[in-house]
Every structure is written in structure tokens, then in C-alpha cells.
Design a protein around this motif. Structure first.
Motif, PDB file in Angstrom:
ATOM      1  N   GLN A 110       0.651  -1.174   0.047  1.00  0.00           N
ATOM      2  CA  GLN A 110       0.264   0.122   0.002  1.00  0.00           C
ATOM      3  C   GLN A 110       1.337   1.480  -0.138  1.00  0.00           C
ATOM      4  N   ALA A 111       2.073   1.671   0.681  1.00  0.00           N
ATOM      5  CA  ALA A 111       2.643   2.767   1.166  1.00  0.00           C
ATOM      6  C   ALA A 111       3.738   2.877  -0.155  1.00  0.00           C
ATOM      7  N   VAL A 112       4.077   1.670  -0.691  1.00  0.00           N
ATOM      8  CA  VAL A 112       4.338   1.813  -2.432  1.00  0.00           C
ATOM      9  C   VAL A 112       3.666   2.323  -3.192  1.00  0.00           C
ATOM     10  N   ASN A 113       2.700   1.625  -3.610  1.00  0.00           N
ATOM     11  CA  ASN A 113       1.187   2.047  -4.429  1.00  0.00           C
ATOM     12  C   ASN A 113       1.198   3.493  -3.820  1.00  0.00           C
ATOM     13  N   LYS A 114       1.137   3.652  -2.973  1.00  0.00           N
ATOM     14  CA  LYS A 114       0.595   5.499  -2.968  1.00  0.00           C
ATOM     15  C   LYS A 114       2.144   6.185  -3.175  1.00  0.00           C
TER      16      LYS A 114
ATOM     17  N   ALA B 263      10.048   4.281  -0.170  1.00  0.00           N
ATOM     18  CA  ALA B 263       8.703   4.195   0.577  1.00  0.00           C
ATOM     19  C   ALA B 263       9.288   2.896   1.052  1.00  0.00           C
ATOM     20  N   LEU B 264      11.012   2.059   1.813  1.00  0.00           N
ATOM     21  CA  LEU B 264      11.061   1.123   2.309  1.00  0.00           C
ATOM     22  C   LEU B 264      11.538   1.726   4.141  1.00  0.00           C
ATOM     23  N   ASP B 265      12.087   3.899   2.983  1.00  0.00           N
ATOM     24  CA  ASP B 265      12.431   4.612   3.959  1.00  0.00           C
ATOM     25  C   ASP B 265      12.084   4.702   4.940  1.00  0.00           C
ATOM     26  N   ASP B 266      10.714   5.768   4.466  1.00  0.00           N
ATOM     27  CA  ASP B 266      10.028   6.070   5.189  1.00  0.00           C
ATOM     28  C   ASP B 266       8.898   4.555   5.898  1.00  0.00           C
ATOM     29  N   ILE B 267       8.914   3.119   5.661  1.00  0.00           N
ATOM     30  CA  ILE B 267       8.371   2.333   6.642  1.00  0.00           C
ATOM     31  C   ILE B 267       9.166   2.182   7.685  1.00  0.00           C
ATOM     32  N   ILE B 268      10.029   1.871   7.416  1.00  0.00           N
ATOM     33  CA  ILE B 268      11.450   1.807   7.932  1.00  0.00           C
ATOM     34  C   ILE B 268      11.298   2.908   9.706  1.00  0.00           C
ATOM     35  N   ARG B 269      11.169   4.066   9.123  1.00  0.00           N
ATOM     36  CA  ARG B 269      11.157   5.114  10.526  1.00  0.00           C
ATOM     37  C   ARG B 269       9.843   4.739  11.010  1.00  0.00           C
ATOM     38  N   ASP B 270       8.847   5.184   9.951  1.00  0.00           N
ATOM     39  CA  ASP B 270       7.498   5.573  10.157  1.00  0.00           C
ATOM     40  C   ASP B 270       7.171   3.686  11.567  1.00  0.00           C
ATOM     41  N   ALA B 271       8.107   2.837  11.551  1.00  0.00           N
ATOM     42  CA  ALA B 271       7.518   1.491  11.630  1.00  0.00           C
ATOM     43  C   ALA B 271       8.251   1.666  13.215  1.00  0.00           C
ATOM     44  N   TYR B 272      10.128   2.285  13.411  1.00  0.00           N
ATOM     45  CA  TYR B 272      10.194   2.172  14.362  1.00  0.00           C
ATOM     46  C   TYR B 272      10.135   2.729  15.311  1.00  0.00           C
TER      47      TYR B 272
END
Length: 434
Positions: free
Chosen positions: A26-30, A66-75
Motif C-alpha cells: 500500500q505504501a509503495v503504491n501510494k 517507500a521502504l525508508d519511510d516505512i522503516i522510520r515510521d515503524a521504528y
């Protein structure tokens, strides 16, 4: 999102985080949809490039963003979920970033230590006491006159506080040593710039004379090959310059804001300034003594990340302080070891003071803040403007409030500690430590 915490060692924790594959996609598609609005490609209008074309050409880079954003937010979410009190920044370890699967990674972090405060009643603190005497005022006025002295070359014998220009050549057991020779060297007798006994033996010498003096290097002298050694210095006195001090007349007094030539008023002003310096000096000495006692009595495991941050802060401060704008000093020229001990003390103190404030529910005293601002402002010609400036600056007020909080912590400790008062002279108390 799945989160687990593993104790690695001491303060180190390994936070393992797994983000579901559907959330990742979802994050990648966004991200792809956002990029599609602005990407320009030949043959297509802006915003009309097909998504499959964008994925084929830019999919890898967009996914990485997107993965950079996902890692930051998930952390951030994981730290909030686990309620870990993290010190410093995390070290991210990738586990699985495969497309179509859960994103898994680990964040290795340090946490703040649990601080158990030692009983304040067991702390021993030496508190200096002092007062400004008439003799201290006389000495200060003499120094002020000396700062405005007129200097004239003289054929008379050199005395204390005279400026000399000399050549010297030092030797130990007849052998010259590195740094022991100089020409046209300027020295003020009584400045204590040279090793003990050097300046004192120049008293009575005259321009054009040669003399040989014998001195002993201190046992803790920085050059180990000279420490504790007896040395001879062959000295040629090339010039003696003596000061002529200004009189305490109306012209002199006016420079210090006393316009009616009243010497008694001038002495009163000088004493007032000295008493303010003395209060500040005593406060600083007491605070340092209390903080030393706290650090000595409380053993704390320190987060390496905080110590590293403090080392870097002190290194940058040293470069700015000693290097100046045109400095050639580079950070790598100042190794960590130079700042390690002081940085560890600073971090330990920060943790201890924070815990004392928390445990005793100390809040900043607004009246003491105003009193400290007023005290600082009194040293300026327009104190009211200085007070307004402080209260209009969040940064300056934060510094004052921090200082007041520290003073409140010191007062709390002193109320329970074992205090020994020690009488100290004005000059000794304010003399900078080596």
C-alpha cells in the motif's frame, strides 16, 4: 506490525520489527501514484504516464524511498509501543526486504539506565566562604590602574610587574634541550608564566646585563625528560619597560562611570562588582563540589551513544574556542580520548540531575529566574534593556531556567549533605583552576 525486544547486553536492546506485506505494498503504491502526478516522459503528458510504465522504469527507486519511510515510521511506532526510553539513534539491521513479503528489520538501540540515587546525607561537600576586604579592593584598583598604565623603557633595575625583553638559552647538565632557547622573548615579572623561580630571579636585572639563573622543573612538568630536573638558563636582558600608573583623578574615575570624581563612590562601585563576582564564584565552586560528590557516590552505566554525542559537542566547542574563523583545526586532529573523561562526567551528571528533578518533582522557581536575570543585568549600563532582552529570547531564558534548576538541585543536596566550610581569600577563590 509485530514487535519483539531482545536484551543484547547492558543497556543495548535489539528491537525486531515486522511490517505486513500488504501494508508495505500500500505504501509503495501510494508513492507510485504520487510520483505519477509529476513524472515527465517523452510521448506522455505530465500526469498521464501509465502506472505500469512508471513501475518498470522507476519502481525500484520508488520502492526504496517507500521502504525508508516505512522503516522510520515503524521504528517510531515500535518504540512507543514498547515504551523503551531510547538514548541516541538506532542502528538499523535489515533482515528481509523481499518484494511481496513482510518487511523485517531490527533496530539496535541503547536505553537510558535506571538511576538509583545514593543518600544525600552520605555526601561530603566542602563549601568555600569568603568576603571582599579593603585590601582586596586596593588590589583591584591597583590592577585597574595598571591596565591603563603608560609604559616607558627604563635603565633602572627590573622590579615586579615590569616588562622585560630577553634572550635565553637553557641547559640541563650542560646539554641544551628542545624549547629551551628564545630570542626577543617578552615576559612580565610576576605573571607566573614561566616555571617557578624563573621570573623572580630577574628582579634587579638591568638592560644590557647578562646573568645565569638556576631553576628546577616541576615534578609534573609536561615534558617528561625535564620533569624534576635542575636547569641553568643563560639570560641576556635586552630591555626593561616600567609602568607609570594613572592617578585616581577625575579623568580616570570618569572612565568607570564616576563623573563627579568621588573616590569613595568609585571604591564602593568596585566593591559592589567584586562582591557580585564573589557570589558567583562561590556559587560555581559549591555547584562543582556538589556535582563532584554526586558523580563519586553514584555509579551509572552510561549509554555509549550519549557519551559519543557529548564528545562531538565538546570537540566542536574546542574548535570554535581555540580555532577561530580561520582555524586549520580539523575534527580528526582532536581524538575522542581528549574529551572522553569530561564527556562521561557530563553525561553522568545530566542523568543524575534529571533523576533528582524527577524524583523530587522540582519545577523552576520563577522568582529565582528573575533574580538571576536582574543580577546579570546589573553589570550593564542599561539593566532594564538587558532584562527585556532576556525575557524576549526563548533561548536565553531556557539557559537561565536550566541554571536555576541546577541551583535548586544543589540546594536540595546541601540541605542533607555533610558540609564543611572553608575560609578562602578573594583572589584564591576566583583564581582559574589549572
Amino acid at each position: 506490525m509485530q514487535v519483539s525486544v531482545e536484551n543484547v547486553s547492558g543497556l543495548e536492546r535489539r528491537v525486531k520489527i515486522a511490517v505486513p506485506a500488504d501494508q508495505v505494498e500500500q505504501a509503495v503504491n501510494k508513492k507510485i501514484n504520487q510520483a505519477a502526478r509529476t513524472i515527465k516522459m517523452d510521448g506522455f503528458r505530465v500526469g498521464k504516464v501509465p502506472l505500469n510504465v512508471i513501475k518498470k522504469r522507476y519502481g525500484a527507486s520508488i520502492r526504496a524511498e517507500a521502504l525508508d519511510d516505512i522503516i522510520r515510521d515503524a521504528y517510531v511506532s515500535a518504540i512507543q509501543q514498547t515504551e523503551l526510553k531510547v538514548a541516541g539513534f538506532p542502528n538499523i539491521e535489515p533482515i528481509s526486504f523481499a518484494e511481496g513479503k513482510d518487511v523485517e528489520f531490527a533496530a539496535v538501540v541503547e536505553v537510558y539506565p535506571e538511576v538509583t540515587l545514593a543518600d544525600f546525607a552520605a555526601l561530603a561537600v566542602e563549601r568555600p566562604t569568603s568576603e571582599v576586604t579593603d585590601a582586596d579592593v586596593d588590589t583591584m584598583i591597583a590592577n585597574l590602574r595598571r591596565q591603563r598604565a603608560k609604559w616607558e623603557e627604563s635603565a633602572e633595575a627590573a622590579a615586579d610587574q615590569d616588562r622585560l625583553t630577553i634572550d635565553f638559552e637553557g641547559s640541563v647538565n650542560g646539554e641544551k634541550f628542545e624549547g629551551g632557547t628564545a630570542q626577543d622573548f617578552a615576559i612580565v615579572i610576576g605573571s607566573k608564566r614561566m616555571i617557578p623561580g624563573f621570573e623572580e630571579q630577574l628582579v634587579g636585572s638591568k638592560a644590557g646585563e647578562e646573568t645565569v639563573i638556576t631553576v628546577t622543573f616541576p615534578a609534573d612538568y609536561q615534558a617528561e625528560n625535564l620533569a624534576g630536573k635542575e636547569a641553568q638558563f643563560k639570560i641576556t636582558v635586552k630591555k626593561v619597560v616600567k609602568p607609570t600608573l594613572p592617578e585616581l583623578d577625575a579623568t580616570f574615575l570618569e572612565a568607570f562611570g564616576v563623573k563627579d570624581g568621588n573616590v569613595d563612590q568609585f571604591r564602593a562601585d568596585v566593591r559592589k562588582n567584586m562582591e557580585r563576582e564573589l557570589r558567583n564564584g562561590i556559587r560555581a565552586k559549591v555547584k562543582s563540589a556538589v556535582f563532584d560528590a554526586l558523580v563519586k557516590a553514584n555509579s551509572i552505566e552510561l549509554p555509549k551513544a550519549l557519551v559519543a554525542e557529548e564528545i562531538n559537542r565538546q570537540r566542536q566547542q574546542a574548535i570554535q574556542q581555540f580555532g577561530g574563523k580561520n582555524a586549520q583545526i580539523k575534527p580528526e586532529m582532536l581524538p575522542d580520548e581528549l574529551f572522553k573523561e569530561q564527556s562521561e562526567r557530563s553525561v553522568a551528571l545530566g542523568l543524575l540531575v534529571s533523576e533528582i528533578i524527577r524524583a523530587n518533582e522540582i519545577t523552576v522557581d520563577a522568582e529565582r529566574v528573575r533574580a538571576l536575570v536582574d543580577e546579570v543585568a546589573q553589570s550593564y549600563e542599561q539593566p532594564e534593556e538587558v532584562v527585556k532582552w532576556y525575557y524576549s529570547s526563548k533561548e536565553q531564558m531556557a539557559q537561565v531556567q536550566s541554571a536555576v534548576l541546577e541551583d535548586q538541585v544543589v540546594d536540595l543536596v546541601l540541605a542533607k549533605a555533610q558540609i564543611t566550610d572553608k575560609a578562602v581569600g578573594y583572589e584564591e577563590l576566583l583564581r582559574p583552576q589549572a
